[in-house]
Scaffold this active site. Sequence first.
Site, PDB file in Angstrom:
ATOM      1  N   TRP A 516      63.741 -28.471  45.936  1.00 52.10           N
ATOM      2  CA  TRP A 516      62.396 -28.858  45.475  1.00 52.10           C
ATOM      3  C   TRP A 516      61.717 -27.693  44.752  1.00 52.10           C
ATOM      4  O   TRP A 516      60.506 -27.509  44.850  1.00 52.10           O
ATOM      5  CB  TRP A 516      61.544 -29.361  46.651  1.00 52.10           C
ATOM      6  CG  TRP A 516      62.188 -30.475  47.389  1.00 52.10           C
ATOM      7  CD1 TRP A 516      62.288 -31.792  47.002  1.00 52.10           C
ATOM      8  CD2 TRP A 516      62.863 -30.401  48.650  1.00 52.10           C
ATOM      9  NE1 TRP A 516      62.973 -32.523  47.929  1.00 52.10           N
ATOM     10  CE2 TRP A 516      63.346 -31.700  48.961  1.00 52.10           C
ATOM     11  CE3 TRP A 516      63.116 -29.365  49.545  1.00 52.10           C
ATOM     12  CZ2 TRP A 516      64.056 -31.971  50.119  1.00 52.10           C
ATOM     13  CZ3 TRP A 516      63.821 -29.648  50.708  1.00 52.10           C
ATOM     14  CH2 TRP A 516      64.277 -30.937  50.980  1.00 52.10           C
ATOM     15  N   HIS A 517      62.511 -26.939  44.000  1.00 53.83           N
ATOM     16  CA  HIS A 517      62.001 -25.776  43.264  1.00 53.83           C
ATOM     17  C   HIS A 517      62.226 -25.956  41.766  1.00 53.83           C
ATOM     18  O   HIS A 517      62.741 -25.073  41.087  1.00 53.83           O
ATOM     19  CB  HIS A 517      62.706 -24.505  43.753  1.00 53.83           C
ATOM     20  CG  HIS A 517      62.465 -24.187  45.194  1.00 53.83           C
ATOM     21  ND1 HIS A 517      63.266 -23.321  45.921  1.00 53.83           N
ATOM     22  CD2 HIS A 517      61.507 -24.620  46.052  1.00 53.83           C
ATOM     23  CE1 HIS A 517      62.816 -23.240  47.162  1.00 53.83           C
ATOM     24  NE2 HIS A 517      61.744 -24.012  47.265  1.00 53.83           N
ATOM     25  N   SER A 518      61.836 -27.079  41.233  1.00 54.20           N
ATOM     26  CA  SER A 518      62.079 -27.410  39.827  1.00 54.20           C
ATOM     27  C   SER A 518      61.230 -26.544  38.900  1.00 54.20           C
ATOM     28  O   SER A 518      60.043 -26.307  39.155  1.00 54.20           O
ATOM     29  CB  SER A 518      61.747 -28.884  39.576  1.00 54.20           C
ATOM     30  OG  SER A 518      62.519 -29.716  40.415  1.00 54.20           O
TER      31      SER A 518
END
Length: 590
Positions: A516-518
Amino acid sequence: MSQPRPILPEFDIIFAGGGATACVAAGRLAAYDSSLKILILEAGGHTLDQAAHVQPYQYVFHLAPTSTTVTVNVGNPSPHLNGRAPIVHCGRCVGGGSSVNFMAYTRAAASDFDDWEADGWESENLIPLMKKLETYEVQPNGPTHGDNGPIRVSYGGRESGLWEEFIHVETCNVYSPWAKYINGTTGRRSDAAHHYVYNQAHNQNLQLWVSKLVKRIIFEGMRAVGVEFTCDPVSCPGADQSSSIVRAAKLVVVSAGAFGSPTILERSGIGAEAVLKRCGIEQLVNLPGVGENYQDHLGCFAPYFAADEAVTLDPLWHGEGVVQESLAQWKSNGKSLIAQNGCDAKIKWRPDEDELRAMGSAFQAPWKEFFQDRPDKAVALFGLSAGYLPLSSTLPFRKYLGVVYFTLYPRSLGSVHVKLGENGKQVLDFTAGFLDDPSDIVPLNFGYKKTREISRRMPSYRGEVPSGHPCFPEGSAAACSETSGPVNLNAPDIIYTTEDDEAIEKFHRDCTQTSWHSLGTCAMKPMLEKGVVDARLNVYGVAGLKVADMSIAPKNVGTNTYSTALLIGEKAALIIAEDLGMNCREYTKG
């Protein structure tokens, strides 16, 4: 007969998106000059004082299939994931990811920002802003941490003690208990929404409109003058879907994240010709870098059985009897496991010479080209969780340990664009790129073995949960099962056969997921290098339009990205203030 559109007020600055970076930048600007008329448009709903957003332990529930506080972005199926379509969530509420994330605190290496090669974004210029934004309760008065910022960092309201087991068996690289974005006094989540925007309710010139989905930017000539939006069908189902336009006298800032920002630009006519043409969008600016350069951190979460006496969050997550008692204590003094995320310990891992040899030839090129001469860059992060996320499996209730390992600088790149769906409407065209580069799976394969050896020596270890591990061949020494206790600290490591290694690789292609580190899809770099914004965050080819969020990061950062999103917000506020002629010297001090 249709009703006339209401006449909307004009603002000085409009933020298209209300995530972490937007809240920071808008909140700072409103505090710098209370006469500035600022509007934040957010597709999701409010988070003000809502238990799901302020009670730290509840973060896991935002990933539930029925959740409306996140957007579920489904990628294109990939042969490198054994045909899977990867799924990446992002925040869909005021505060964005800061209101729903795991609250895990880490910072990027200083060289990460220097590698961006963007004027004004060098680490020496950013460290004062890192200090400005935080109150670091873990170790006050440190030279690189802040003591008086809005965002609180602590070890949470109650420690499980499992981190002590982790430290006693891990001897290589840098170990630390895992700090958290949790206020150590109140036990509440430390998010951007409450600490930059909701705390300025007295300022009528800072307005926040929720359930408003931005469709595109409005231009007059080549200057951005406003935003077209509609009611968000997810957070406001059944509402009128007709569009409205609100005007900005000075500036529009796109701040909708790595998925939202490039697609807003493309719907506004800014992007690659081929992408716009297939959607019937008239091109305003030819910027082929829009939506390219998608990056993330790739990882896996492995479950282990824990001793019955271990302190974990499993009883809270499963609603087993202790919730009300814990809530009462949390409301009284900010303590109890309500004020915990369970993320207990972490290791930023770089392989030693023996480990490098064990990783094989496939990782030699990235090591020599990228890591070898950058000693502050870790290859992967290993973490321990006091409990296993209940939404990622159908495991029966009991106590578990969750072990995460994810790569920090994968080579693979993806893309985020708009395309026409089967019904003729624009939909997301998302290629994650996970494991496309053959070297990216190597640290995962080794990370599984490394974290398993650490885990099986912890006093609370009671074996592997087979369904969350590779399916090893029958009779393998690596076979997973429940046990009565840990192995001796000096026990030999598991010996893996070629067939075992094949099972591990298959497991990772079947199960590797987002962290979840886009980031990266509106990269801050030269236009000729497929850049989208310059170092002042201006979108190339137009006036009055900036992008400010994780999408501007041109290269990956070795950290949980909330810290970087906050930092970009602080830097963006200064840039905008300078552009508007404000004296910003005093603002860098906090």
